[in-house]
Each structure stands twice: as C-alpha cells, then as structure tokens.
Design a protein around this motif. Structure first.
Motif, mmCIF file in Angstrom:
data_model
loop_
_atom_site.group_PDB
_atom_site.id
_atom_site.type_symbol
_atom_site.label_atom_id
_atom_site.label_comp_id
_atom_site.label_asym_id
_atom_site.label_seq_id
_atom_site.Cartn_x
_atom_site.Cartn_y
_atom_site.Cartn_z
ATOM 1 N N PHE A 33 0.651 -1.359 -0.074
ATOM 2 C CA PHE A 33 0.284 0.141 -0.213
ATOM 3 C C PHE A 33 1.143 1.293 -0.011
ATOM 4 O O PHE A 33 1.215 1.450 0.620
ATOM 5 N N TYR A 35 -0.003 5.514 1.339
ATOM 6 C CA TYR A 35 -0.782 5.805 1.980
ATOM 7 C C TYR A 35 0.530 7.611 2.040
ATOM 8 O O TYR A 35 1.772 7.521 1.325
ATOM 9 N N GLN A 37 0.234 11.325 4.873
ATOM 10 C CA GLN A 37 -0.484 11.390 6.077
ATOM 11 C C GLN A 37 -0.080 13.154 5.742
ATOM 12 O O GLN A 37 1.213 14.203 5.262
ATOM 13 N N GLY A 42 -4.920 13.114 7.745
ATOM 14 C CA GLY A 42 -4.318 11.945 8.145
ATOM 15 C C GLY A 42 -3.972 10.851 7.403
ATOM 16 O O GLY A 42 -3.725 11.379 6.135
ATOM 17 N N LEU A 43 -3.629 9.664 7.264
ATOM 18 C CA LEU A 43 -3.549 8.949 6.773
ATOM 19 C C LEU A 43 -4.570 8.721 5.514
ATOM 20 O O LEU A 43 -5.797 8.292 5.667
ATOM 21 N N TYR A 48 -3.520 0.338 -3.992
ATOM 22 C CA TYR A 48 -2.596 -0.825 -3.702
ATOM 23 C C TYR A 48 -2.623 -1.965 -4.324
ATOM 24 O O TYR A 48 -3.214 -2.134 -5.618
ATOM 25 N N PHE A 90 4.327 6.545 3.345
ATOM 26 C CA PHE A 90 4.143 5.915 3.702
ATOM 27 C C PHE A 90 3.820 4.430 3.187
ATOM 28 O O PHE A 90 2.533 4.654 2.092
ATOM 29 N N GLN A 101 -1.297 -4.337 8.806
ATOM 30 C CA GLN A 101 -0.678 -3.258 7.889
ATOM 31 C C GLN A 101 0.960 -3.651 8.546
ATOM 32 O O GLN A 101 0.467 -3.021 9.951
ATOM 33 N N PHE A 103 4.352 -0.910 8.560
ATOM 34 C CA PHE A 103 4.472 0.110 8.186
ATOM 35 C C PHE A 103 5.801 -0.036 7.141
ATOM 36 O O PHE A 103 7.018 0.381 8.311
ATOM 37 N N GLY A 104 6.239 0.828 6.153
ATOM 38 C CA GLY A 104 7.553 1.511 6.584
ATOM 39 C C GLY A 104 8.568 3.239 6.490
ATOM 40 O O GLY A 104 7.247 3.583 7.707
ATOM 41 N N PRO A 105 9.140 3.647 7.260
ATOM 42 C CA PRO A 105 9.895 4.299 7.656
ATOM 43 C C PRO A 105 9.033 5.780 7.509
ATOM 44 O O PRO A 105 8.842 6.982 8.149
ATOM 45 N N TYR B 36 -3.066 1.419 15.502
ATOM 46 C CA TYR B 36 -1.354 1.867 15.631
ATOM 47 C C TYR B 36 -1.068 3.251 17.210
ATOM 48 O O TYR B 36 -1.523 3.265 16.918
ATOM 49 N N LYS B 42 7.820 9.547 12.921
ATOM 50 C CA LYS B 42 8.270 8.409 13.197
ATOM 51 C C LYS B 42 6.616 7.707 11.959
ATOM 52 O O LYS B 42 5.693 8.654 11.903
ATOM 53 N N SER B 43 6.860 6.572 11.743
ATOM 54 C CA SER B 43 5.957 5.468 10.551
ATOM 55 C C SER B 43 5.311 4.864 11.870
ATOM 56 O O SER B 43 5.220 5.085 13.004
ATOM 57 N N PRO B 44 3.705 4.700 11.935
ATOM 58 C CA PRO B 44 2.762 4.237 12.702
ATOM 59 C C PRO B 44 3.252 2.560 12.946
ATOM 60 O O PRO B 44 3.892 1.832 12.390
ATOM 61 N N LEU B 46 2.414 -0.912 14.967
ATOM 62 C CA LEU B 46 0.714 -1.527 14.835
ATOM 63 C C LEU B 46 1.628 -2.170 16.720
ATOM 64 O O LEU B 46 2.151 -3.321 17.197
ATOM 65 N N LEU B 88 -3.594 6.530 16.229
ATOM 66 C CA LEU B 88 -4.994 5.586 15.315
ATOM 67 C C LEU B 88 -5.488 4.482 15.472
ATOM 68 O O LEU B 88 -4.888 3.673 15.973
ATOM 69 N N LEU B 99 -7.545 -0.795 4.925
ATOM 70 C CA LEU B 99 -8.044 -0.324 6.608
ATOM 71 C C LEU B 99 -8.056 1.173 6.026
ATOM 72 O O LEU B 99 -7.153 1.895 5.153
ATOM 73 N N PHE B 101 -9.080 4.463 8.165
ATOM 74 C CA PHE B 101 -7.903 5.126 9.535
ATOM 75 C C PHE B 101 -8.453 6.265 9.819
ATOM 76 O O PHE B 101 -9.823 7.234 9.306
ATOM 77 N N GLY B 102 -8.456 5.897 11.062
ATOM 78 C CA GLY B 102 -9.387 7.614 12.517
ATOM 79 C C GLY B 102 -8.184 8.955 12.271
ATOM 80 O O GLY B 102 -6.907 8.029 11.704
ATOM 81 N N GLY B 103 -8.253 10.137 12.384
ATOM 82 C CA GLY B 103 -7.563 11.243 12.516
ATOM 83 C C GLY B 103 -6.394 10.815 13.631
ATOM 84 O O GLY B 103 -5.652 11.497 13.478
#
Lengths: 112, 111
Positions: A33, A35, A37, A42-43, A48, A90, A101, A103-105, B36, B42-44, B46, B88, B99, B101-103
């Motif tokens: 995927f 995304y 941000q 948000g995301l 995908y 991301f 899922q 995530f990458g950095p 998350y 940084k990234s999310p 889980l 998140l 997915l 996502f919420g804010g």
C-alpha cells in the motif's frame, strides 16, 4: 531482517519534475500500500496492490502512478510533481491473512 | 462513506494513570480492528489487533470491542511519558484488504 524499507527518506524536488519513491519488503507479503499523511487529513490511501502486476486505486490516486513487477517492490511515481503533493509518504505491507498492515519508515517529500 | 472517528485530543493524563482512547466506526460490516501508535516524525506501529467482541490484553494495553455499539477503545494502564504519541484507530470491513484510519488521538503523559 530488514522488513520494509523506503527510499529516499527525504526528497526535495521542483514543480513539474518526475519523482519516484521506492518501497521494498523482505516478508514476501502479497499486499502493499501507499499512503500519504498530511496535517488535518490523516492517512489517505493512494494506491494498493494485491500481488505482482495487480494494482488498484485508493482514495487519492490522481497525479500518481504505481507498478509492481516483483512481489517485494512497489514504487510510487509522481509524474509531474505539484506543491500539493508535498507530504509524508508511507508504504505498508500485509500478508492478507488478518489484514494487519506494517509500515515503512516514510519518505518526506517537499515540492518547491 | 465509511468513517472512523477519533477525538483529536490532546488527551493529557498524569504518569501512572489509565489512559482511555476511543474510536467509533460507521460500517456495521467491519470485522477487524487495529490500534497503531505513531511517535512524532515516525511511522505508525501496530500495537493491538482485535477481531471479536470483548477485551484483549497485551501487557499494559487492553483493547475493547463492542460491535453492537460500533466502538473500539484502547486502555493504557500505568501510563508512562514514553506512551506520549498519537494513537490511530484502523478498521477493516473484509471487503478487500484495505484499512480505514481515524484521524488519531494525541496522548500526552505528564511526569
């Protein structure tokens, strides 16, 4: 175990230039995927892929192109960058079993 | 439109207290729920997954799911300053692998 990596981590480019963001995962996950941000949004899902050579649009695909010739790579290309594409991008992957899922950095892209 | 709603915060709690983070979703067909944690810059990451009604505990974290009321929550016991982050909520409705996502809710744990 490298997991999921993105490159570059930071990129500054000019309006109108083509930019490619790379994503690589070592888990052999079938799903990948992209995304973006942004503050206040948000995301948001851009594109995908369910498997190699299978891609589909997400919520905000305009101005972006993806390809997936190999399971482990999922590059995202901005064909002609615009200032509105300044964002943090991301990449994420999932094995598709439980929908988790990972995530990458991230890549912080600035379009001037 | 399928939505996931969270209070943006910040939610401020003292160190050692219980932090309670809430999330509501609109799609009754949702089946899989995730929390998350995202530190600034940084990234999310889980931290919890929950798939059935009830509570799921993992260390200091407890996820709670109530499908009838369409909400999912995350409790953090003995909150630490290192828990300060944005949390998140994400939801999957099994119609594909995506997915929503919420804010996010920003949590601040004060020493």
């Amino acid at each position: 175990d490298a997991g999921i990596t993105q490159s570059p981590r930071y990129k500054i480019t000019e309006t109108g230039r083509q930019v490619t963001l790379m994503c690589h995962q070592t888990w052999s996950h079938s799903y990948m995927f992209w995304y973006r941000q942004d503050l206040g949004h948000g995301l948001r899902l851009i594109y995908y892929s369910a498997a190699a050579d299978i891609t589909d649009k997400g919520e905000v695909p305009d101005g972006y192109v993806v390809s997936r010739s190999k399971t482990e790579n999922f590059p995202l290309t901005l064909e002609s960058a615009t200032r509105s594409q300044t964002s943090v991008y991301f990449c994420a992957s999932s094995d598709g079993t439980f929908y988790e899922q990972y995530f990458g950095p991230g890549t912080r892209l600035t379009v001037t | 439109q399928k939505e996931v709603e969270q209070n943006s915060g910040p939610l401020s709690v003292p160190e050692g207290a219980i932090a309670s983070l809430n999330c509501t979703y609109s799609d009754r067909g949702s089946q899989s729920f995730f929390w998350y944690r995202q530190y600034s810059g940084k990234s999310p990451e889980l931290i919890m997954s929950i798939y059935s009604n009830g509570d799921k505990e993992d260390g200091r974290f407890t996820a709670q799911l109530n499908k009838a009321s369409q909400y999912v929550s995350l409790l953090i016991r003995d909150s630490q300053p290192s828990d300060s982050a944005t949390y998140l909520c994400a939801v999957n409705n099994n119609a594909g692998n995506m997915l929503t996502f919420g804010g996010g809710t920003r949590l601040m744990v004060k020493p």
